[in-house]
Design a protein around this motif. Structure first.
Motif: not given
Length: 395
Positions: A192-204
């Motif tokens: 952390g700090p951490f960034l992540c996401g998926e191609e299916s429109f998810g970001t967090g």
């Protein structure tokens, strides 16, 4: 969110001439939060909100923030259904920023005037512009990023250039959760700090162990605000398109789209996957029948993952065919199977190719990827084995 973003700065930016925004709540849970944050706190007019009243049936719509189901927002942003600019749209009337959340408020769509931002590009842009986001700045920057395997490698390129650890995981937020909790739950490295996401429109990020649609929207508002710090009042603002195309010039563009073949007979779908596995992953790719496309099959693997935090292993997560384009640039096609019940199965085919030449970046993704798609479909004999000559949905 107030502790992660500069609400006062965003309020000042949103009041500037030339900036307007539309947020589509899709009659889901995110609507009241958008009202509270975007209107009550940041000061956007209520007219900036659409479908922000939660309804049990989502108003009869499918609350999925993509180009198909957020069609009204897509039209208001001057876009066609494939994500390209609508030539009939009046550019002078388009909002500077468009965004949507899904039914439970955790996924997001981001667009500029006449310009759609893919989820994979969005992750890469947030990573490269972390200095725009106080949440990251206050802790010295990002210590880790991650994407699901089917998402494009746009994030990887930025992370490598910025010296940020990058992980490629199976699909599923639990894999990101382990990385986020590495220190507190496993006495491991702190990512952390951490960034992540998926191609299916998810970001967090690591403020919650889940996707966060409104967080992603505020991140993009912050990027726009930072990009316009040196722009005087009365001058044309730097827009979403300017930011993304500049990013492509710096890092190259990862053309990307997904073909979904829905309702395929389960036996036929399994036969397609088994053919890929036996002929290419376990077989000899040198024996693959060539074509005059100039696109060469160079690799075939089945994705598996060993969790760097708890050591758990996950296998059979997708079949990846790696290609080399005539330009020498890399490309890949991922095949994944879901829903193999009595109602049929869905074969998902993810297409990605890298293009470093800026003169080719303006090409629409469907056109840029057409040759790759044709070559992959030929090799796996999709039409022959399923009877399908076209995907059900392209996103």
């Amino acid at each position: 969110l107030k502790s992660f973003f500069d609400f006062d700065g965003l309020k000042e930016f949103c009041a500037r001439g030339g900036f307007s925004m539309v947020f589509d709540g899709m009659h889901g849970a995110g609507g009241p939060f958008a009202q509270r944050v975007l209107v009550d706190e940041i000061g956007l007019p209520h007219s900036s909100l659409m479908r922000c009243d939660p309804l049990p049936d989502f108003g009869g719509c499918h609350p999925d923030p993509n180009l198909t189901y957020a069609s009204e927002l897509v039209k208001r942003m001057g876009l066609s259904s494939d994500g390209g600019a609508d030539p009939s749209a009046d550019a002078s009337t388009l909002p500077a920023l468009g965004a949507a959340n899904d039914g439970d408020g955790d996924r997001n769509l981001v667009a500029g005037a006449g310009f759609f931002v893919t989820p994979s590009d969005s992750m890469a842009l947030i990573c490269d512009n972390w200095e725009s986001i106080p949440q990251f700045v206050s802790k010295g920057g990002l210590n880790g990023v991650a994407r699901s395997m089917p998402s494009s490698a746009a994030l990887d390129v930025v992370a490598k250039a910025r010296g940020i650890p990058c992980f490629v995981t199976p699909t599923g937020w639990k894999f990101f959760g382990n990385l986020m909790s590495s220190k507190e739950s496993f006495d491991g490295k702190d990512y952390g700090p951490f960034l992540c996401g998926e191609e299916s429109f998810g970001t967090g990020s690591d403020h919650v162990r889940e996707k966060d649609g409104l967080w992603a929207v505020l991140a993009w508002m912050s990027i726009l605000s930072k990009a316009n710090e040196g722009v005087a009042d009365g001058e044309m603002l730097v827009g979403v398109k300017d930011i993304v195309t500049s990013h492509w010039t710096k890092y190259g563009r990862h053309f990307y789209c997904r073909y979904d073949y829905e309702g395929v007979d389960s036996d036929d779908a399994n036969r397609v996957m088994n053919t890929i596995r036996e002929k290419f992953v376990d077989g000899d790719i040198l024996l693959a029948e060539g074509s005059d496309s100039g696109i060469k099959l160079v690799d075939a693997v089945e994705f598996s993952y060993t969790d760097p935090v708890d050591g758990s292993k996950t296998s059979n997560q997708g079949l990846i065919l790696g290609f080399e384009l005539p330009s020498g640039d890399p490309a890949r096609v991922v095949f994944r199977l879901s829903g193999t019940g009595s109602a049929g199965a869905t074969i998902r085919m993810y297409l990605e190719q890298y293009e470093k030449d800026p003169t080719k970046h303006a090409t629409s993704a469907p056109i840029a990827l057409k040759g790759l798609a044709e070559e992959a479909l030929r090799l796996v004999r999709m039409e022959e084995m399923t009877g399908r000559d076209a995907p059900t949905v392209i996103t």
